[in-house]
Scaffold this motif. Structure first.
Motif, PDB file in Angstrom:
ATOM      1  N   LEU A   5      -1.223  11.332   9.913  1.00 56.74           N
ATOM      2  CA  LEU A   5      -0.723   9.925  10.058  1.00 56.74           C
ATOM      3  C   LEU A   5      -1.077   9.054   9.132  1.00 56.74           C
ATOM      4  CD1 LEU A   5       0.082   7.611  11.578  1.00 56.74           C
ATOM      5  CD2 LEU A   5      -2.383   6.899  12.469  1.00 56.74           C
ATOM      6  N   LEU A   6      -2.131   9.360   8.496  1.00 50.32           N
ATOM      7  CA  LEU A   6      -2.083   8.553   7.208  1.00 50.32           C
ATOM      8  C   LEU A   6      -1.553   9.184   5.985  1.00 50.32           C
ATOM      9  CD1 LEU A   6      -6.157   7.973   7.607  1.00 50.32           C
ATOM     10  CD2 LEU A   6      -4.231   6.540   7.839  1.00 50.32           C
ATOM     11  N   ALA A  53      -0.516   3.240  -0.963  1.00 47.79           N
ATOM     12  CA  ALA A  53      -2.058   3.345  -2.216  1.00 47.79           C
ATOM     13  C   ALA A  53      -3.101   3.598  -0.826  1.00 47.79           C
ATOM     14  CB  ALA A  53      -2.650   2.845  -3.006  1.00 47.79           C
ATOM     15  N   LEU A  54      -3.658   2.291  -0.416  1.00 46.66           N
ATOM     16  CA  LEU A  54      -4.438   2.570   0.771  1.00 46.66           C
ATOM     17  C   LEU A  54      -4.323   4.254   1.388  1.00 46.66           C
ATOM     18  CD1 LEU A  54      -4.675  -1.171   1.719  1.00 46.66           C
ATOM     19  CD2 LEU A  54      -6.592  -0.028   0.642  1.00 46.66           C
ATOM     20  N   ALA A  55      -3.252   3.810   2.249  1.00 45.47           N
ATOM     21  CA  ALA A  55      -3.366   4.976   3.116  1.00 45.47           C
ATOM     22  C   ALA A  55      -3.343   6.453   2.737  1.00 45.47           C
ATOM     23  CB  ALA A  55      -1.976   4.967   4.046  1.00 45.47           C
ATOM     24  N   THR A  56      -2.887   7.009   1.252  1.00 44.24           N
ATOM     25  CA  THR A  56      -3.354   8.335   0.610  1.00 44.24           C
ATOM     26  C   THR A  56      -4.325   7.829   0.283  1.00 44.24           C
ATOM     27  OG1 THR A  56      -0.255   7.299  -0.480  1.00 44.24           O
ATOM     28  CG2 THR A  56      -2.491   9.158  -1.785  1.00 44.24           C
ATOM     29  N   GLY A  57      -4.879   6.824  -0.090  1.00 42.10           N
ATOM     30  CA  GLY A  57      -6.020   7.355  -0.136  1.00 42.10           C
ATOM     31  C   GLY A  57      -7.010   7.089   1.004  1.00 42.10           C
ATOM     32  N   ALA A  58      -6.925   7.184   2.257  1.00 42.22           N
ATOM     33  CA  ALA A  58      -7.918   7.569   3.592  1.00 42.22           C
ATOM     34  C   ALA A  58      -7.200   8.709   3.902  1.00 42.22           C
ATOM     35  CB  ALA A  58      -7.784   6.693   4.816  1.00 42.22           C
ATOM     36  N   GLY A  59      -6.058   9.289   3.469  1.00 44.22           N
ATOM     37  CA  GLY A  59      -5.719  10.483   3.756  1.00 44.22           C
ATOM     38  C   GLY A  59      -5.909  11.794   3.204  1.00 44.22           C
ATOM     39  N   THR A  60      -6.410  11.177   1.817  1.00 44.45           N
ATOM     40  CA  THR A  60      -6.921  12.292   1.369  1.00 44.45           C
ATOM     41  C   THR A  60      -8.240  12.066   1.366  1.00 44.45           C
ATOM     42  OG1 THR A  60      -5.549  11.480  -0.763  1.00 44.45           O
ATOM     43  CG2 THR A  60      -7.192  12.473  -1.558  1.00 44.45           C
ATOM     44  N   GLY A 105       3.268  13.763  11.210  1.00 48.23           N
ATOM     45  CA  GLY A 105       3.498  12.989  10.672  1.00 48.23           C
ATOM     46  C   GLY A 105       5.149  12.363  10.408  1.00 48.23           C
ATOM     47  N   ALA A 106       5.809  13.532  10.929  1.00 52.07           N
ATOM     48  CA  ALA A 106       7.128  13.627  11.535  1.00 52.07           C
ATOM     49  C   ALA A 106       7.096  12.833  13.215  1.00 52.07           C
ATOM     50  CB  ALA A 106       7.576  14.312  11.856  1.00 52.07           C
ATOM     51  N   ALA A 107       6.217  13.264  14.005  1.00 52.69           N
ATOM     52  CA  ALA A 107       6.270  12.348  15.252  1.00 52.69           C
ATOM     53  C   ALA A 107       5.946  11.109  15.302  1.00 52.69           C
ATOM     54  CB  ALA A 107       5.325  13.326  16.417  1.00 52.69           C
ATOM     55  N   ALA A 108       4.803  10.663  14.167  1.00 51.82           N
ATOM     56  CA  ALA A 108       4.706   9.339  14.327  1.00 51.82           C
ATOM     57  C   ALA A 108       5.621   8.573  13.579  1.00 51.82           C
ATOM     58  CB  ALA A 108       3.138   9.131  12.970  1.00 51.82           C
ATOM     59  N   SER A 109       6.166   9.427  13.286  1.00 55.01           N
ATOM     60  CA  SER A 109       6.940   8.790  12.060  1.00 55.01           C
ATOM     61  C   SER A 109       8.510   7.650  12.830  1.00 55.01           C
ATOM     62  CB  SER A 109       7.501   8.673  10.488  1.00 55.01           C
ATOM     63  OG  SER A 109       6.995   8.984   9.659  1.00 55.01           O
ATOM     64  N   ALA A 110       8.680   9.126  13.934  1.00 54.78           N
ATOM     65  CA  ALA A 110       9.512   9.097  15.035  1.00 54.78           C
ATOM     66  C   ALA A 110       8.952   7.939  16.103  1.00 54.78           C
ATOM     67  CB  ALA A 110      10.325  10.393  15.551  1.00 54.78           C
ATOM     68  N   LEU A 111       8.238   7.725  16.515  1.00 53.94           N
ATOM     69  CA  LEU A 111       7.749   6.896  16.956  1.00 53.94           C
ATOM     70  C   LEU A 111       7.890   5.486  16.462  1.00 53.94           C
ATOM     71  CD1 LEU A 111       5.057   8.915  18.699  1.00 53.94           C
ATOM     72  CD2 LEU A 111       6.539   7.979  19.713  1.00 53.94           C
ATOM     73  N   TRP A 112       7.184   5.114  15.054  1.00 51.35           N
ATOM     74  CA  TRP A 112       7.363   4.215  14.240  1.00 51.35           C
ATOM     75  C   TRP A 112       9.116   3.621  14.354  1.00 51.35           C
ATOM     76  CZ3 TRP A 112       4.396   3.087   9.332  1.00 51.35           C
ATOM     77  CH2 TRP A 112       5.080   2.070   8.889  1.00 51.35           C
ATOM     78  N   ALA A 113       9.545   4.623  14.207  1.00 52.29           N
ATOM     79  CA  ALA A 113      11.283   3.865  14.746  1.00 52.29           C
ATOM     80  C   ALA A 113      11.876   3.672  15.770  1.00 52.29           C
ATOM     81  CB  ALA A 113      12.171   5.029  13.700  1.00 52.29           C
ATOM     82  N   LEU A 114      11.457   4.089  16.430  1.00 51.55           N
ATOM     83  CA  LEU A 114      12.007   4.153  18.464  1.00 51.55           C
ATOM     84  C   LEU A 114      11.164   2.401  18.293  1.00 51.55           C
ATOM     85  CD1 LEU A 114      11.584   7.125  19.845  1.00 51.55           C
ATOM     86  CD2 LEU A 114      13.638   5.902  19.254  1.00 51.55           C
ATOM     87  N   ALA A 115       9.303   2.269  18.323  1.00 50.38           N
ATOM     88  CA  ALA A 115       8.945   1.466  18.242  1.00 50.38           C
ATOM     89  C   ALA A 115       9.526  -0.568  18.111  1.00 50.38           C
ATOM     90  CB  ALA A 115       7.219   0.977  18.613  1.00 50.38           C
ATOM     91  N   THR A 116      10.329   0.186  16.743  1.00 46.35           N
ATOM     92  CA  THR A 116      10.710  -1.141  15.467  1.00 46.35           C
ATOM     93  C   THR A 116      11.902  -1.188  16.202  1.00 46.35           C
ATOM     94  OG1 THR A 116      10.936   0.715  13.974  1.00 46.35           O
ATOM     95  CG2 THR A 116       9.472  -0.945  13.783  1.00 46.35           C
ATOM     96  N   GLY A 117      13.014  -0.224  17.191  1.00 46.21           N
ATOM     97  CA  GLY A 117      14.244  -0.562  17.681  1.00 46.21           C
ATOM     98  C   GLY A 117      15.365  -0.037  16.354  1.00 46.21           C
TER      99      GLY A 117
END
Length: 285
Positions: A70-71, A156-163, A187-199
Motif C-alpha cells: 500500500l505504502l 517521500a513520506l510513503a517511501t520512507g514508511a514503505g522502506t 499496490g496494484a489493487a490499492a491503486s485500482a481502488l483509489w481510481a474507482l473511489a475517485t471516479g
C-alpha cells in the motif's frame, strides 16, 4: 558488490523520474500505477517460480506485506506520478530524496535502529534546501509547482514508511521476491481502488512514448530496481538504503535539464547541494 547495487539502483530510478513524467497523458496516475504494478507482480512471482523461491507468505506476516504494498507500491508511486505532472521530474526526484530522513526516523521509532549523531543537522540542511528551491515559487503563487511539491513530499513520506516496513519484513525472514511480488499486487489493487473511489475513468494511451516508458517503469525501474533496493535494505538498513534516493536526483536533474528544459540556476543547484549534504549527515556513521 554493494557499491554496484547502489549505482545500478540510483541509475535505474534516476531514469525512472523522466519516464514517469512521460506517463502524464491520457491514462491517469492511479490506473498507470495499477497496470505497472500488476505487470511487475506477474514478472516477480514468475521469476520466483522459475527460481524455485518459496512464494507463500505466513498468515501472521500478510498484513505487513500488504501494508508495504500500500505504502511503497501504491501511495508513493501515485503521489510521484501526480508530482511529475505538475513540476519537472528532476525537482520531484529531489524532494523524493528526503525519504532518507523519514526512513531513518521511522526505523528508529519502529525498529529501534540507531540514527547518526548528525541527524538534526542533516534534517536542517534538507529543510533549508527545499526552502531555497520552493519558497520563491510560493512567493510568486505558482500553484502547479507547489501542488507538485506537496505530492512529491507525500511520495517521500510513503517511501520512507514503505522502506521501514520492508526492513521489518526482511527481519522476519520473508523471501524478498515473494514480498515484492505480492506487495506489487497489493499496490496494484490499492491503486485500482483509489481510481474507482475517485471516479477516475480508465483509459489506455496507445502512444509509443507512453508504452515504452510504461515497459521501462514496470520492468527496469520496478522489478529489477525493487530487488536491488531491498537487497540494499538488507545489507545497509532502511536509512542507508534510502540514501540511493539522494543520488537519484543528480541523474534526474541532468535528464530533466536535457529533455524538460529545466533551468539549473543557483536556487536549484544550491538547494540540491543542501539536500544532498543533509542526507549525507543523516546517514553518516
Amino acid at each position: 558488490m554493494t557499491a554496484v547495487l547502489f549505482a545500478l539502483t540510483a541509475m535505474l530510478w534516476g531514469g525512472g523520474a523522466l519516464a514517469t513524467a512521460m506517463q502524464a497523458s491520457v491514462t491517469s496516475a492511479p490506473w498507470s500505477v495499477a497496470l505497472r504494478m500488476a505487470l511487475a507482480g506477474l514478472i516477480l512471482l514468475g521469476y520466483g517460480l522459475i527460481r524455485g523461491v518459496p512464494l507463500a507468505i505466513p498468515r501472521k506476516d500478510r498484513w505487513a506485506v500488504a501494508l508495504q504494498g500500500l505504502l511503497f507500491f501504491a501511495v508513493a508511486f501515485i503521489a510521484f506520478y501526480e508530482a511529475t505532472a505538475r513540476m519537472p521530474s528532476g525537482l520531484a526526484a529531489l524532494v523524493l530524496s528526503t525519504s532518507s530522513l523519514f526512513a531513518a526516523l521511522m526505523a528508529r521509532a519502529a525498529l529501534g535502529i540507531a540514527i547518526s549523531s548528525g541527524f538534526v543537522w542533516g534534517a536542517l540542511c534538507g529543510i533549508l534546501g527545499l526552502a531555497v528551491i520552493f519558497v520563491p515559487g510560493a512567493a510568486a503563487s505558482r500553484v502547479a509547482p507547489l501542488a507538485g511539491f506537496g505530492w512529491a513530499l507525500v511520495a517521500a513520506l510513503a517511501t520512507g514508511a514503505g522502506t521501514t516496513i520492508g526492513a521489518r519484513n526482511q527481519h522476519a525472514g520473508l523471501p524478498v521476491v515473494a514480498v515484492l511480488g505480492w506487495g506489487a499486487f497489493a499496490g496494484a489493487a490499492a491503486s485500482a481502488l483509489w481510481a474507482l473511489a475517485t471516479g477516475t475513468t480508465f483509459a489506455i494511451d496507445p502512444s509509443v512514448s507512453y508504452l515504452l516508458s510504461f515497459l521501462y517503469l514496470a520492468i527496469a525501474a520496478s522489478c529489477v530496481t525493487f530487488m536491488l533496493y531491498f537487497e540494499l535494505v538488507r545489507r545497509l538498513g532502511p536509512g542507508r538504503a534510502a540514501y540511493t534516493l539522494a543520488v537519484v536526483p543528480l541523474i534526474a536533474l541532468v535528464l530533466s535539464a536535457l529533455f524538460e528544459h529545466l533551468t539549473l540556476g543557483w536556487p536549484v543547484l544550491a538547494g540540491a547541494g543542501a539536500i544532498l549534504a543533509g542526507n549525507v549527515l543523516v546517514l553518516s556513521r
